[in-house]
Design a protein around this motif. Structure first.
Motif, PDB file in Angstrom:
ATOM      1  N   LEU B  20       0.842  -1.205   0.000  1.00  0.00           N
ATOM      2  CA  LEU B  20       0.000   0.000   0.000  1.00  0.00           C
ATOM      3  C   LEU B  20       0.873   1.249   0.000  1.00  0.00           C
ATOM      4  CD1 LEU B  20      -2.856   1.232   0.170  1.00  0.00           C
ATOM      5  CD2 LEU B  20      -2.574   1.279   2.651  1.00  0.00           C
ATOM      6  N   ARG B  21       0.725   2.082  -1.034  1.00  0.00           N
ATOM      7  CA  ARG B  21       1.477   3.332  -1.104  1.00  0.00           C
ATOM      8  C   ARG B  21       0.500   4.482  -1.312  1.00  0.00           C
ATOM      9  NH1 ARG B  21       4.187   3.080  -5.830  1.00  0.00           N
ATOM     10  NH2 ARG B  21       2.810   1.339  -6.294  1.00  0.00           N
ATOM     11  N   PRO B  22       0.456   5.453  -0.386  1.00  0.00           N
ATOM     12  CA  PRO B  22      -0.440   6.593  -0.578  1.00  0.00           C
ATOM     13  C   PRO B  22      -0.171   7.260  -1.929  1.00  0.00           C
ATOM     14  CG  PRO B  22       0.373   6.595   1.654  1.00  0.00           C
ATOM     15  CD  PRO B  22       1.136   5.513   0.911  1.00  0.00           C
ATOM     16  N   HIS B  23      -1.243   7.690  -2.586  1.00  0.00           N
ATOM     17  CA  HIS B  23      -1.236   8.421  -3.856  1.00  0.00           C
ATOM     18  C   HIS B  23      -1.026   7.507  -5.070  1.00  0.00           C
ATOM     19  CE1 HIS B  23      -0.226  12.401  -6.126  1.00  0.00           C
ATOM     20  NE2 HIS B  23      -1.409  11.913  -6.410  1.00  0.00           N
ATOM     21  N   ALA B  24      -0.878   6.192  -4.867  1.00  0.00           N
ATOM     22  CA  ALA B  24      -0.710   5.267  -5.997  1.00  0.00           C
ATOM     23  C   ALA B  24      -2.041   4.574  -6.305  1.00  0.00           C
ATOM     24  CB  ALA B  24       0.351   4.230  -5.667  1.00  0.00           C
ATOM     25  N   THR B  25      -2.089   3.913  -7.466  1.00  0.00           N
ATOM     26  CA  THR B  25      -3.238   3.088  -7.837  1.00  0.00           C
ATOM     27  C   THR B  25      -2.877   1.622  -7.598  1.00  0.00           C
ATOM     28  OG1 THR B  25      -4.068   4.678  -9.436  1.00  0.00           O
ATOM     29  CG2 THR B  25      -4.699   2.380  -9.779  1.00  0.00           C
TER      30      THR B  25
END
Lengths: 309, 309
Positions: B20-25
């Protein structure tokens, strides 16, 4: 009516959170839900412009029922979705109020069986009989053959229905070879299709590969069209602040709308650019601001590039 | 039957993602869904132990229908949920395969109207007539009075139905004052209720505030019980690797199950500790591993603390 095809429909859910931090627990402050997938977005914009629209594609499971319930509340959009045994996917956009960033979580979507794909093609052939134009939009769900859009383009052409294709990768490559009336790639999709990062060269190549006309969406640079009649450029109207989600779908709606209204290319492009800009500035992702649209559509400048086509 | 009350029911959704990476899809690789909220978790464990169970609380909207459809597929659990006009909330647990961490997104849940709260109390009074015990579990949705659990405890006592309360904060404080038969706070909830971080002192204080018996869940230290009959400690069986989600709900199920089977306190605690441990080691969050449970329930040691009560 105008027909839009969304093989990979989705229920698009947006969660507002104060600040997204991995491994933490978050209270969602706001939840919005709406029918999604590119073709459904295109249909909603077309209906708002006063067109009669039908949407088809696949739908199933509890999420599919919710999507269909919400479509019932969308005036001007007729539901011609084809039921499948799998469940329609959800997408979750987590909007972080502290940064303005969005984090996207996309479910995989149902696997389509060969019988379901065959049933869809029959339903599609029936719908084409009363369609003035058709848009084929978005990715393919698992189980659907990679040449699906080529098949659907050929069926539209056999029925003499103008067909617009808006997809990417191998489905786009195969679809273009089936000679659609119009493709609307963005810069990345166009480069992937043709191997060229120079838009005009790439658009010429896309036409050689089979597309009758190409409209490339170049982000802040607006739209560029290459057709049998000429080449036009329609720059975006200044710097826009807002959310670009759905701006490409609104451009597709503008092009289709202009096509069925028999507008010349410059006016089609003006409609597409104005709708796209009005979508960026609208507070709700994917909707367009009617005031901005009506203001811009009269003011957008479309320049013909002499001797280029 | 045993009745469990979950005023803030939820559809618990788990998404598997690679990282999980913030700002990624993110492409979600796995989706699981099940009826949630503490009382529903307790009910599922009780049913798996062979008890007849009914669940009540509020349910509404499309998510509520999905929750009820899934309850139909849970043998031994009768659906006595009360319909409301708002929509049941979803909770999303994003499980990150790269770190093993979980990120939680919890929707707020529907606002309950005064008429809906009144309808619930009537339904609850009817259900109490055939209940051998009742568990009141979890948080309160918006619109329900903060003294709701106190009201429900008093109704159970008036109907001579033994009542267990498992909540936190002000609803726990008010509920304890209504003299429930048993409360099951964790260390934080106990400290918040009493102001004391010393478990035995805090449990004595909770009894003075009105609880007839207190079983505190102390994480890796297991359970500690203070009742009119004495004090017992049931340590957790060694270090457990796994997911603690639902371990507290399984402990509540063990205590209720032991109560309606008329077991003495040490055996009730053994059941609760063994179920809790078997939940931590189970591969699916909130379910228990039957083999582990049956192995542990015979081996857990429960020690009476002489002279403490």
């Amino acid at each position: 009516m105008i027909l839009t095809v969304t093989l990979n429909t989705a229920l698009d859910i947006t969660y507002g959170v104060r600040s997204l931090r991995p491994h933490a627990t978050h209270r969602v402050t706001e939840v919005t839900e709406r029918p999604g997938g590119k073709g459904l977005n295109v249909a909603r914009v077309l209906a708002a412009l006063g067109h009669e629209v039908a949407v088809t594609g696949f739908v199933g499971g509890a999420t599919g029922r919710t999507l269909q319930d919400q479509l019932l509340g969308t005036p001007g959009v007729a539901d011609a979705l084809v039921p499948v045994s799998g469940a329609t996917r959800r997408t979750i956009a987590v909007a972080d109020a502290s940064t303005g960033d969005t984090t996207q979580l996309n479910e995989p979507g149902p696997t389509i069986t060969p019988a379901e794909w065959a049933a869809f093609q029959e339903a599609y052939a029936d719908l084409l009989r009363s369609a003035s134009a058709v848009a084929l939009c978005g990715s393919l769900p698992p189980g659907v053959p990679v040449g699906a859009y080529a098949t659907l383009v050929r069926a539209a052409r056999a029925a003499s229905v103008p067909v617009l294709l808006d997809t990417s990768g191998e489905p786009l490559r195969r679809g273009v070879a089936a000679r659609p009336d119009l493709v609307k790639p963005n810069a990345d999709e166009l480069a992937e299709l043709t191997g060229s990062h120079e838009p005009l060269q790439a658009m010429k190549d896309a036409r050689r590969r089979g597309a009758h006309a190409v409209v490339a969406s170049l982000g802040a640079d607006g739209l560029c069209a290459l057709t049998a009649d000429g080449e036009w450029r329609a720059p975006a109207p200044g710097r826009l602040r807002g959310n670009p989600t759905g701006a490409g779908d609104s451009a597709v709606a503008g092009l289709l709308s202009g096509h069925v209204d028999h507008l010349p290319w410059p006016q089609r492009l003006a409609r597409a650019v104005a709708l796209s800009a009005a979508t960026v500035v609208a507070p709700v992702a994917g909707e367009f601001d009617r005031g901005t649209y009506e203001d811009l559509v009269a003011r957008v400048t479309v320049a013909e590039q002499v001797g280029a086509a």
